[in-house]
Design an enzyme around this catalytic site. Structure first.
Site, PDB file in Angstrom:
ATOM      1  N   CYS A 175       2.906   3.174  13.475  1.00 20.31           N
ATOM      2  CA  CYS A 175       4.356   3.127  13.738  1.00 20.31           C
ATOM      3  C   CYS A 175       4.623   2.872  15.358  1.00 20.31           C
ATOM      4  O   CYS A 175       4.128   4.204  16.031  1.00 20.31           O
ATOM      5  CB  CYS A 175       5.736   3.317  13.323  1.00 20.31           C
ATOM      6  SG  CYS A 175       5.421   3.781  11.558  1.00 20.31           S
TER       7      CYS A 175
ATOM      8  N   PRO B 226       0.826  -1.357   0.000  1.00 19.24           N
ATOM      9  CA  PRO B 226       0.358   0.328   0.296  1.00 19.24           C
ATOM     10  C   PRO B 226       0.859   1.204   0.006  1.00 19.24           C
ATOM     11  O   PRO B 226       2.158   1.500   0.415  1.00 19.24           O
ATOM     12  CB  PRO B 226      -0.951  -0.378   1.246  1.00 19.24           C
ATOM     13  CG  PRO B 226      -0.180  -1.096   2.349  1.00 19.24           C
ATOM     14  CD  PRO B 226       0.754  -1.818   1.583  1.00 19.24           C
ATOM     15  N   MET B 227       0.864   2.189  -1.251  1.00 20.08           N
ATOM     16  CA  MET B 227       1.263   3.580  -0.994  1.00 20.08           C
ATOM     17  C   MET B 227       0.521   4.327  -0.774  1.00 20.08           C
ATOM     18  O   MET B 227      -0.278   4.714  -2.199  1.00 20.08           O
ATOM     19  CB  MET B 227       2.679   3.671  -2.029  1.00 20.08           C
ATOM     20  CG  MET B 227       3.314   2.813  -1.737  1.00 20.08           C
ATOM     21  SD  MET B 227       4.584   2.496  -3.178  1.00 20.08           S
ATOM     22  CE  MET B 227       4.129   1.193  -4.224  1.00 20.08           C
ATOM     23  N   ALA B 228       0.840   5.417   0.339  1.00 21.56           N
ATOM     24  CA  ALA B 228      -0.922   7.126   0.432  1.00 21.56           C
ATOM     25  C   ALA B 228      -0.140   7.677  -1.470  1.00 21.56           C
ATOM     26  O   ALA B 228       0.633   7.893  -1.590  1.00 21.56           O
ATOM     27  CB  ALA B 228      -0.561   7.264   0.902  1.00 21.56           C
TER      28      ALA B 228
ATOM     29  N   GLN C 113      -6.306  -1.151   2.601  1.00 17.49           N
ATOM     30  CA  GLN C 113      -5.542  -0.925   3.847  1.00 17.49           C
ATOM     31  C   GLN C 113      -6.132   0.509   4.876  1.00 17.49           C
ATOM     32  O   GLN C 113      -6.553   1.106   3.979  1.00 17.49           O
ATOM     33  CB  GLN C 113      -4.156   0.045   3.083  1.00 17.49           C
ATOM     34  CG  GLN C 113      -3.411  -0.682   4.757  1.00 17.49           C
ATOM     35  CD  GLN C 113      -1.722   0.297   4.838  1.00 17.49           C
ATOM     36  OE1 GLN C 113      -1.972   1.236   4.714  1.00 17.49           O
ATOM     37  NE2 GLN C 113      -0.905  -0.349   5.446  1.00 17.49           N
TER      38      GLN C 113
END
Ligand SMILES: Cc1cc2nc3c(=O)[nH]c(=O)nc-3n(C[C@H](O)[C@H](O)[C@H](O)COP(=O)(O)O)c2cc1C
Length: 124
Positions: A119, A32-34, A88
């Site tokens: 995180c 997943p990449m925003a 996601q």
């Protein structure tokens, strides 16, 4: 005489990945990449990649789903050829995460949910 075409060396394929009822084969996942893995990007990757790999959508904020934010609801739409539809969800709040999962599963908006809890805090 016909030109000779060099055959690329065969790479060892990673073993298939089983996620519930889905078989990801080969076990290659588009992370997943925003701002990047939107429907157009995923469709292109699928076109050049394996139809049985997993292509995860952009990070979606659970609370925005619960509130049915129009832009977010647009972001969680998938193309007709996208299967399984992988979404996601991001949240640090278990109540919103649960409500968003229930909404998505209840309305059949995705086939697979990847959970992002952020995180861990650095201790340094
Ligand atoms: C531009 C960009 C956007 C990213 N967005 C997300 C995201 O929305 N959710 C997430 O869990 N990880 C995100 N990541 C992390 C990637 O999913 C991936 O875990 C990370 O790039 C490590 O993979 P790599 O070693 O193949 O680069 C993002 C990474 C990049 C470079």
């Amino acid at each position: 005489m016909a030109p000779t075409v060099a055959t690329p060396p065969k790479a060892d394929s990673p073993p298939a990945l089983a996620i519930g009822r889905y078989r990801v084969d080969p076990a290659v996942v588009l992370a997943p990449m925003a701002g990047i893995t939107n429907v157009a990007f995923r469709t292109l990757c699928r076109e050049f990649g394996s139809p049985t790999s997993l292509y995860v959508c952009e990070m979606i904020t659970a609370r925005a789903v619960v509130e049915r934010d129009p832009k977010t609801m647009e972001m969680i739409t998938f193309g007709p050829d996208e299967h399984p539809r992988s979404l996601q969800l991001y949240s640090v709040d278990p109540v919103n995460m649960r409500a968003a999962v229930e909404l998505i599963a209840g309305e059949g908006l995705a086939d697979h949910i990847d959970m992002n809890f952020g995180c861990p805090k650095s201790t340094h």
